[in-house]
Design an enzyme around this catalytic site. Structure first.
Site, PDB file in Angstrom:
ATOM      1  N   GLU A  47       0.914  -1.169   0.141  1.00 12.02           N
ATOM      2  CA  GLU A  47      -0.040   0.051  -0.014  1.00 12.02           C
ATOM      3  C   GLU A  47       1.017   1.300   0.145  1.00 12.02           C
ATOM      4  O   GLU A  47       1.868   1.388   0.570  1.00 12.02           O
ATOM      5  CB  GLU A  47      -0.767  -0.032   1.214  1.00 12.02           C
ATOM      6  CG  GLU A  47      -1.757   0.959   1.663  1.00 12.02           C
ATOM      7  CD  GLU A  47      -2.186   1.349   3.091  1.00 12.02           C
ATOM      8  OE1 GLU A  47      -1.675   0.685   3.929  1.00 12.02           O
ATOM      9  OE2 GLU A  47      -3.447   1.626   3.400  1.00 12.02           O
ATOM     10  N   ASN A 110      -6.927   6.122  -1.798  1.00  7.64           N
ATOM     11  CA  ASN A 110      -5.464   5.337  -1.508  1.00  7.64           C
ATOM     12  C   ASN A 110      -6.088   4.156  -2.471  1.00  7.64           C
ATOM     13  O   ASN A 110      -6.999   3.277  -2.374  1.00  7.64           O
ATOM     14  CB  ASN A 110      -6.068   4.867  -0.157  1.00  7.64           C
ATOM     15  CG  ASN A 110      -4.807   4.090   0.428  1.00  7.64           C
ATOM     16  OD1 ASN A 110      -4.066   3.620  -0.497  1.00  7.64           O
ATOM     17  ND2 ASN A 110      -4.563   3.857   1.537  1.00  7.64           N
ATOM     18  N   LYS A 127      -9.547   2.217  -1.954  1.00  7.76           N
ATOM     19  CA  LYS A 127      -9.711   1.334  -0.672  1.00  7.76           C
ATOM     20  C   LYS A 127     -10.942   2.137  -0.146  1.00  7.76           C
ATOM     21  O   LYS A 127     -11.308   3.123   0.015  1.00  7.76           O
ATOM     22  CB  LYS A 127      -8.523   2.043   0.014  1.00  7.76           C
ATOM     23  CG  LYS A 127      -8.484   1.358   1.632  1.00  7.76           C
ATOM     24  CD  LYS A 127      -7.159   1.801   2.591  1.00  7.76           C
ATOM     25  CE  LYS A 127      -7.189   1.452   3.673  1.00  7.76           C
ATOM     26  NZ  LYS A 127      -5.920   1.576   4.430  1.00  7.76           N
ATOM     27  N   GLU A 146      -6.024   8.631   7.669  1.00  6.94           N
ATOM     28  CA  GLU A 146      -6.845   8.252   6.450  1.00  6.94           C
ATOM     29  C   GLU A 146      -7.836   8.881   5.908  1.00  6.94           C
ATOM     30  O   GLU A 146      -8.434   9.312   5.057  1.00  6.94           O
ATOM     31  CB  GLU A 146      -6.672   6.795   6.321  1.00  6.94           C
ATOM     32  CG  GLU A 146      -5.217   6.177   5.953  1.00  6.94           C
ATOM     33  CD  GLU A 146      -5.550   4.893   5.595  1.00  6.94           C
ATOM     34  OE1 GLU A 146      -5.875   4.451   4.509  1.00  6.94           O
ATOM     35  OE2 GLU A 146      -4.965   3.839   6.405  1.00  6.94           O
ATOM     36  N   CYS A 172      -4.789  -2.925   2.803  1.00  7.31           N
ATOM     37  CA  CYS A 172      -4.635  -3.068   4.120  1.00  7.31           C
ATOM     38  C   CYS A 172      -5.890  -3.154   4.917  1.00  7.31           C
ATOM     39  O   CYS A 172      -6.296  -4.193   5.313  1.00  7.31           O
ATOM     40  CB  CYS A 172      -3.984  -1.543   4.528  1.00  7.31           C
ATOM     41  SG  CYS A 172      -3.408  -1.692   6.108  1.00  7.31           S
ATOM     42  N   ASN A 197       0.344  -1.137   5.596  1.00  5.73           N
ATOM     43  CA  ASN A 197       1.187  -0.384   6.595  1.00  5.73           C
ATOM     44  C   ASN A 197       0.577  -0.586   7.532  1.00  5.73           C
ATOM     45  O   ASN A 197      -0.504   0.147   8.057  1.00  5.73           O
ATOM     46  CB  ASN A 197       1.548   1.147   5.894  1.00  5.73           C
ATOM     47  CG  ASN A 197       2.068   1.574   4.687  1.00  5.73           C
ATOM     48  OD1 ASN A 197       3.198   1.676   4.811  1.00  5.73           O
ATOM     49  ND2 ASN A 197       1.512   1.350   3.714  1.00  5.73           N
TER      50      ASN A 197
HETATM   51  N1  CDT Z   1      -3.005   1.389   6.305  1.00  2.59           N
HETATM   52  C1  CDT Z   1      -3.922   0.727   7.215  1.00  2.59           C
HETATM   53  O1  CDT Z   1      -5.045   0.596   6.752  1.00  2.59           O
HETATM   54  N2  CDT Z   1      -3.649   0.518   8.348  1.00  2.59           N
HETATM   55  C2  CDT Z   1      -4.385  -0.187   9.578  1.00  2.59           C
HETATM   56  C3  CDT Z   1      -3.669   0.292  10.749  1.00  2.59           C
HETATM   57  C4  CDT Z   1      -4.612  -0.036  11.951  1.00  2.59           C
HETATM   58  S1  CDT Z   1      -6.095   1.246  12.026  1.00  2.59           S
HETATM   59  C5  CDT Z   1      -5.400   2.506  12.589  1.00  2.59           C
HETATM   60  C6  CDT Z   1      -4.625  -1.770   9.467  1.00  2.59           C
HETATM   61  O2  CDT Z   1      -5.579  -2.146   9.539  1.00  2.59           O
HETATM   62  O3  CDT Z   1      -3.565  -2.506   9.541  1.00  2.59           O
END
Ligand code: CDT
Length: 312
Positions: A47, A110, A127, A146, A172, A197
């Site tokens: 991502e 995204n 996304k 985000e 993600c 990420n």
């Molecule tokens: N990038 C992304 O969606 N990361 C989220 C982080 C946790 S929620 C703040 C994930 O689900 O991995």
């Protein structure tokens, strides 16, 4: 005859804020060459693979925010990736921040694209499940903005006939939601590609921190098994601008078993020969949706649960 797609999960280590697109693309190019040498048909990047994970910062200057976005794809900076894909005859999946200008307003998503072996974009996904928050929360160790910087994706969860099978994408946080896989599963998906990420520390509930790797594997293995599909999850890993991110990029078979996994937190390739026909025993028996799913009862059950009177 097996239908083999050899997949390379091209994990990236941290990308510094100061790193240029050209520097990042040269890392992606090195991983693509490595994937070709390993016999891959397609290489999967994380991502937001062209920049640092910028939603960790609260920014008000729109020019600064937009510096993390791509206005066209391919662009001058990313063109070498498309040219090499065509030259080597290898496809790729790439996540990036997409800025769309046109009509009355600018839109930001995204996004991930699927590129075939001729270097042509054959699919785009935006996304849907945007985690985090929209306003500055200074009490956090770092932000997850985000919801501030992106709109919810407007393309649904489509699938594409490509690489000899049916391919879908998500990004993600989407991987944590069963609906993501099921919507693609209902369209017959055989290979789900996704990048992530994921910070090791979860500011709203640090109690999750010790379980971050477990949850990562858990959700992707469940999505694979319950829909009889391969799942390829690829991290941007390691200590990026002071925030530690999980790795364990992995390739999961329709049995729900992980068959290849990265073992570092840096740039690393994990490879698996994915036989798309291994989806068949799952899609035709225990997860034969046409035969065994009962959506009409799911509706009835939720209505009845809602009708239960509250306890005294
Ligand atoms: N990038 C992304 O969606 N990361 C989220 C982080 C946790 S929620 C703040 C994930 O689900 O991995």
């Amino acid at each position: 005859m097996p239908r083999i797609v050899t997949v390379g999960a091209a994990q990236l280590g941290p990308i510094a804020r100061a790193e240029s697109r050209a520097q990042v693309v040269s890392r992606l190019v090195a991983l693509m060459r490595q994937a070709k040498e390993a016999g891959c048909d397609v290489v999967v990047y994380p991502e937001l693979a062209l920049t640092t994970f910028f939603p960790r910062w609260y920014m008000e200057d729109q020019c600064e925010i937009d510096s993390f976005f791509e206005r066209e794809m391919p662009s001058a900076e990313t063109a070498p990736l498309f040219a090499l894909a065509k030259e080597l005859g290898i496809g790729f999946h790439l996540g990036y921040a997409e800025l769309v200008q046109g009509g009355t307003r600018t839109r930001r998503f995204n996004t991930a694209i699927l590129v075939d072996k001729s270097g042509a974009i054959v699919g785009k996904y935006r996304k849907v499940h945007l985690p985090g928050h929209a306003e500055h929360e200074p009490h956090r160790a770092f932000q997850h903005l985000e919801k501030r910087y992106f709109e919810v994706g407007d393309l649904g969860f489509p699938v594409w006939r490509s690489f000899g099978g049916i391919v879908g994408m998500c990004i993600c946080n989407d991987r944590r939601w069963p609906e993501t896989y099921r919507v693609m599963g209902l369209q017959g998906v055989e290979l789900v590609l996704l990048g992530y990420n994921t910070p090791l520390h979860n500011p709203p509930d640090p109690g999750h921190d010790a379980l971050g790797l477990h949850h990562n594997t858990l959700v992707m293995q469940a999505g694979a098994y319950q829909n009889g599909t391969w799942v390829v999850g690829v991290a941007k890993a390691g200590l990026e601008e002071g925030v530690m991110h999980i790795g364990q990029s992995q390739i999961i078979s329709p049995s729900g078993e992980t068959v290849a996994m990265c073992s570092t937190l840096g740039d690393e390739l994990a490879v698996a020969r994915c036989d798309l026909d291994r989806t068949v025993p799952y899609k035709s028996t225990v997860f034969n949706f046409a035969r065994h799913r009962r959506p009409e009862h799911y509706q009835l059950i939720s209505t009845r649960v809602g009708a239960i009177p509250p306890a005294d």
